[in-house]
Design an enzyme around this catalytic site. Structure first.
Site, PDB file in Angstrom:
ATOM      1  N   TYR A 126      -3.945 -13.939  10.823  1.00 27.24           N
ATOM      2  CA  TYR A 126      -4.295 -14.088   9.412  1.00 27.24           C
ATOM      3  C   TYR A 126      -4.488 -15.520   8.938  1.00 27.24           C
ATOM      4  CZ  TYR A 126      -3.565  -9.131   9.250  1.00 27.24           C
ATOM      5  OH  TYR A 126      -3.675  -7.790   9.487  1.00 27.24           O
ATOM      6  N   PHE A 419       5.751  -3.749   3.114  1.00 23.97           N
ATOM      7  CA  PHE A 419       4.677  -2.992   2.460  1.00 23.97           C
ATOM      8  C   PHE A 419       3.459  -2.957   3.362  1.00 23.97           C
ATOM      9  CE2 PHE A 419       4.363  -7.377   0.972  1.00 23.97           C
ATOM     10  CZ  PHE A 419       3.019  -7.677   1.126  1.00 23.97           C
TER      11      PHE A 419
END
Length: 419
Positions: A126, A419
């Protein structure tokens, strides 16, 4: 045939779920996929859920949703939270993640979201999209017999220490949100929890494969009866050949709004009969836990890793939302290959910690990539360290030292939630 990358529809959802489980190496049956699709359907925002399709079959998945992130000083900013990112092994290295990520981040910027967040399954992916690791996680394992705690001393020991009660999931859904909101108001790195979160994490309206194992819930209330801590734990059943208990308690979650509540809940768990080992779960790297024990050496680190990653989308609003430890002025030259946050910005913080930020044409004091800005944003990383690594360029003498004083926070960032 060209790969079709697009937002999905309700009709695509079962195939999207199958692809998600394929990417995460979780074999599921058709019946389990259909059951999960029915259960999750009311909660999915299809406008923010993408898939890549090859000949009508979903081969990559991506989902985002609205989130609030607490920053240094206690303010909350709007975040574009990323989850369920997978690419099937047959379709890697074809630019599918790049296409989905670019679409989503552009939409997030258009919506006015200040940052984007994710929890990275793999570290190397990322950074190239502008994300930097902004909060870390540590897990301790406690050898309870060596902790020095007195197993015969009640926890809490008197009315002035408050009270601990074992409760059920319904009570947690009633009392837990207020405890979490009090924590979120002061813990930078924390995120919001909606009603659906509390339902899913207390066994209400479960969806997806796997069986639910009911944990124990302990709520601590202060001397005035106000709930200020929540501990969730499970225990196994293990005994030695000599019939001595060797049970381990694992903690899926513990939140506390005061050090007193934190101390009481950890001492309580270490006093439960038969528990000889405690796995503390996701904690901040500077958590009080080891030093809450008479013998801190009884707690050893078993996990130390990056956790929450941040990608700044709106530099001005992001930097103005947080507070700063010392006053100062810096001109930051931010590079962003995607063009979402690139530019030169003048940041000026006053003695109260509040700051103003605006685009400028002034000469830069520091130059950095947007991923390094994300790493610095929650005050967890050191500008001096990043400069030593060659990831920040000092263009004005003393700028790195000033950034060290301005950006660092007294306590480390922590995100309690996956999450």
């Amino acid at each position: 045939m060209a790969l079709d990358v697009r937002t999905i529809t309700a009709a695509d959802f079962p195939d999207w779920i199958r692809a998600k489980h394929t990417g995460f190496l979780r074999p599921t049956t058709a019946e389990e996929v259909d059951e999960e699709a029915r259960g999750r359907l009311p909660y999915i925002d299809f406008a923010r859920t993408q898939g890549a399709f090859d000949g009508g079959r979903c081969v990559a998945t991506y989902r985002s949703f609205a989130q609030e992130l607490t920053v240094v000083g206690g303010a909350a900013v709007a975040a574009d939270a990323i989850s369920n990112v997978t690419v099937s092994p047959t379709h890697r290295r074809r630019g599918l993640l790049q296409r989905m990520m670019s679409t989503d981040l552009a939409a997030a910027k258009e919506r006015g979201e200040v940052v984007s967040t994710l929890i990275a399954a793999e570290y190397p992916i990322y950074g190239r999209f502008g994300y930097g690791p902004a909060a870390w996680t540590t897990e301790w394992e406690i050898d309870v017999p060596r902790s020095g705690l007195d197993p015969h001393r009640p926890v809490p020991s008197g009315p002035e220490d408050g009270r601990i009660e074992l409760v059920d999931g319904a009570t947690v859904r009633k009392l837990g949100p207020a405890i979490h909101e009090r924590l979120r108001a002061r813990q930078h790195g924390a995120i919001d929890r909606n009603a659906r979160w509390w339902e899913a994490n207390t066994g209400e309206n479960l969806v997806g494969p796997g069986s639910w194992s009911e944990p124990f819930y302990a709520i601590h209330s202060d001397a005035d009866g106000v709930p200020d801590g929540l501990l969730v734990y499970r225990a196994d059943s293990r005994w030695s050949d000599a019939k001595q208990p060797l049970n381990t308690a694992t903690v899926p979650g513990m939140i506390a709004t005061t050090p007193a509540a934190e101390r009481a809940l950890w001492h309580y768990l270490c006093s439960v009969d038969w528990i000889t080992t405690v796995r503390a779960g996701n904690r901040a790297p500077d958590d009080l836990l080891p030093l809450l024990l008479p013998d801190p050496r009884a707690a050893r680190v078993v996990t130390q890793a990056d956790y929450l990653w941040v990608r700044v989308l709106d530099v001005v609003r992001a930097l103005e939302a947080r507070t700063y430890a010392v006053p100062g002025m810096l001109v930051l030259d931010v590079h962003d290959g995607a063009g979402l946050a690139a530019g030169r910005y003048r940041l000026e913080a006053d003695a109260s910690g509040a700051a103003a930020c605006a685009p400028t044409t002034d000469d830069a004091d520091l130059a950095l990539d947007v991923r390094e800005l994300g790493t610095l944003y929650l005050g967890d990383e050191s500008p001096v360290r990043l400069a030593a690594l060659g990831r920040i360029e000092e263009r004005a003498p003393g700028a790195v030292a000033l950034a060290e004083g301005m950006f660092r926070a007294a306590r480390r960032a922590w995100c309690p939630d996956m999450f």
